[in-house]
Design an enzyme around this catalytic site. Structure first.
Site, short mmCIF file in Angstrom:
data_model
loop_
_atom_site.label_atom_id
_atom_site.label_comp_id
_atom_site.label_asym_id
_atom_site.label_seq_id
_atom_site.Cartn_x
_atom_site.Cartn_y
_atom_site.Cartn_z
N LYS A 276 40.60 34.66 43.65
CA LYS A 276 41.90 35.33 43.77
C LYS A 276 42.94 34.43 43.13
O LYS A 276 42.85 33.21 43.25
CB LYS A 276 42.25 35.54 45.25
N1 GLU Z 1 42.35 43.25 44.25
C1 GLU Z 1 41.26 44.11 44.64
C2 GLU Z 1 40.60 43.61 45.90
O1 GLU Z 1 41.18 42.86 46.64
C3 GLU Z 1 40.29 44.37 43.50
C4 GLU Z 1 39.54 43.19 43.05
C5 GLU Z 1 38.71 43.41 41.79
O2 GLU Z 1 38.58 44.54 41.36
O3 GLU Z 1 38.22 42.42 41.27
O4 GLU Z 1 39.51 43.99 46.24
#
Ligand code: GLU
Length: 440
Positions: A129
């Site tokens: 993240k």
């Molecule tokens: N931000 C989204 C999540 O927390 C998508 C993450 C992604 O597609 O890599 O799952």
């Protein structure tokens, strides 16, 4: 059974409610929330201490400070992050968040949740993240583009289609992903769509990705309502957060026949027991950019919304909004965690003790986004694109399988649904780590 000896003692202390309410730091930060979840799962799984040591911290924490020229000529310095929690099962994967509350601890917690989420769904990705600590609403489109490109440049080889694949999250969208992809492609000297997912279809995005998280939430809510013998047409829904995830969830549930009785964004919300016209709310949002003064019901604050009577409560904004203070006052039958980490651990214990609310935990509930991200990445790798129906039916198949495994694990070990999902995800990571061993 991949996760070793599961212990059955899942009892919750009867003094939980009082203890939680009395703890000033009960809300914790997101990293401590996720850490406590790992600790609990580890205990119930008898996780090997070596694997626990590895999983309790991210592998890499990248922090960068970078200057960007504003429209008026000034330079502003921004702090950006990319936390790479684990890549035992595949490349690091997870969103990029633009928000003034972005912090290292928050991203550490969110990146761990991505590791468990990918593993729970048997997707060959790890967890990551990233983000930049700033308020994107205060910047013009051209400033946002320069901030994004400079951030991507500063990340350098810390991202890549085989190494770490960002996606949209709170405060970012398809356009941001297109800028990231273009910047990275210019660096490496060839078109590299697979470096990010959640791109516009015109530059290698997937059919169904934009609405995937909301569509997945709505699909699972429908399935759980079915299990609860509650017809979706008789269900009422209160939904906090009206960004990509919240609005797509609301639209999908309204199309399934549910009555959306409350919605909100960061400026506040509206409650109407007779039902809210979601398309109208979306059109209003498009012209006014915020829900404030949308009308169509009585105004409610974000806090009040959570305590409204409804069949399904869906926190779809930020983390830690269900706390020991409001957990005893929730009046829903199903809590569907569309946001990541919306429930503090103390609140979770209270809900478990109450026993009258079914919970679809975040790692299961909001996985539609990363699942279709996986499909997008696969399509990019093959340069072969699928139709929308194929994407949606494959998404449903993965969600059905994950739901079934979680329900099996829950029944077998008498776990909460959250503990069932976490032990499954962590168990798969642990098994891979044990098989691979430690280098060197
Ligand atoms: N931000 C989204 C999540 O927390 C998508 C993450 C992604 O597609 O890599 O799952």
């Amino acid at each position: 059974m991949s996760q070793g000896n599961i212990q059955k003692d899942a009892a919750v202390s009867s003094s939980t409610v009082a203890a939680a309410a009395a703890t000033p730091a009960a809300k914790g930060n997101l990293y401590s929330v996720m850490q406590a979840q790992l600790d609990k799962a580890a205990k119930f799984m008898s996780l090997s201490p070596d694997v626990y040591t590895i999983l309790s911290q991210p592998k890499n924490e990248v922090i960068i400070n970078f200057p960007v020229r504003m429209d008026d000529g000034r330079y502003l310095l921004f702090k950006g992050y990319r936390v790479q929690h684990n890549n035992i099962l595949g490349p690091y994967k997870g969103g990029i968040r633009y928000h003034e509350d972005v912090s290292l601890d928050e991203l550490k917690g969110l990146s761990a949740a991505m590791t468990w989420k990918s593993a729970l769904h048997d997707i060959p990705f790890g967890g990551g993240k990233g983000g930049i600590k700033f308020n994107p609403r205060l910047h013009s489109k051209s400033e946002l583009e320069r901030i994004t490109r400079r951030y991507t440049h500063a990340l350098g080889q810390n991202i890549g289609p085989e190494f770490d694949i960002p996606a949209p999250d709170v405060g970012t969208n398809e356009q941001v992903m297109a800028w990231m992809m273009d910047t990275y492609s210019n660096h490496v000297g060839y078109i590299c769509p697979g470096v990010v997912t959640g791109k516009p279809i015109a530059v290698g995005g997937s059919q169904g990705r934009r609405e995937a998280t909301g569509a997945g939430v709505a699909y699972l809510v429908g399935k759980y309502l079915e299990d609860m013998k509650c017809p979706v047409r008789e269900a009422t829904v209160a939904l906090q957060g009206f960004g990509n995830v919240g609005s797509e969830t609301a639209l999908a549930l309204a199309e399934m026949g549910a009555k959306i009785v409350a919605i909100s964004d960061y400026t506040g919300g509206v409650h109407n027991p007779a039902g809210i016209d979601i398309r109208k709310a979306l059109a209003y949002l498009q012209s006014e950019r915020v829900l404030k003064d949308f009308g169509g019901g009585s105004p409610v604050t974000n806090e009040q919304l959570l305590e409204l009577p409804c069949t399904v409560l869906i926190p779809a904004a930020l983390e830690r909004v269900i706390t020991p203070e409001n957990a005893p006052k929730l009046r829903c039958r199903l809590l569907a965690e569309a946001a990541n980490g919306p429930t503090t651990n103390a609140a979770d214990r209270i809900i478990e003790e109450r026993g009258d609310i079914e919970v679809i935990p975040d790692v299961l509930c909001n996985s539609g986004g990363v699942i279709v991200s996986y499909f997008e990445w696969l399509q990019n790798q093959q340069s072969f694109y699928w139709g929308r129906d194929e994407v949606i039916s494959k998404l449903h198949a993965i969600l059905d399988k994950a739901k079934e495994s979680v329900e099996y694990q829950k029944r077998k070990f008498k776990f909460s649904r959250r503990l069932a999902a976490l032990t499954l995800g962590i168990g798969r990571v642990a098994e891979a780590k044990q098989k691979r061993g430690l280098f060197p």
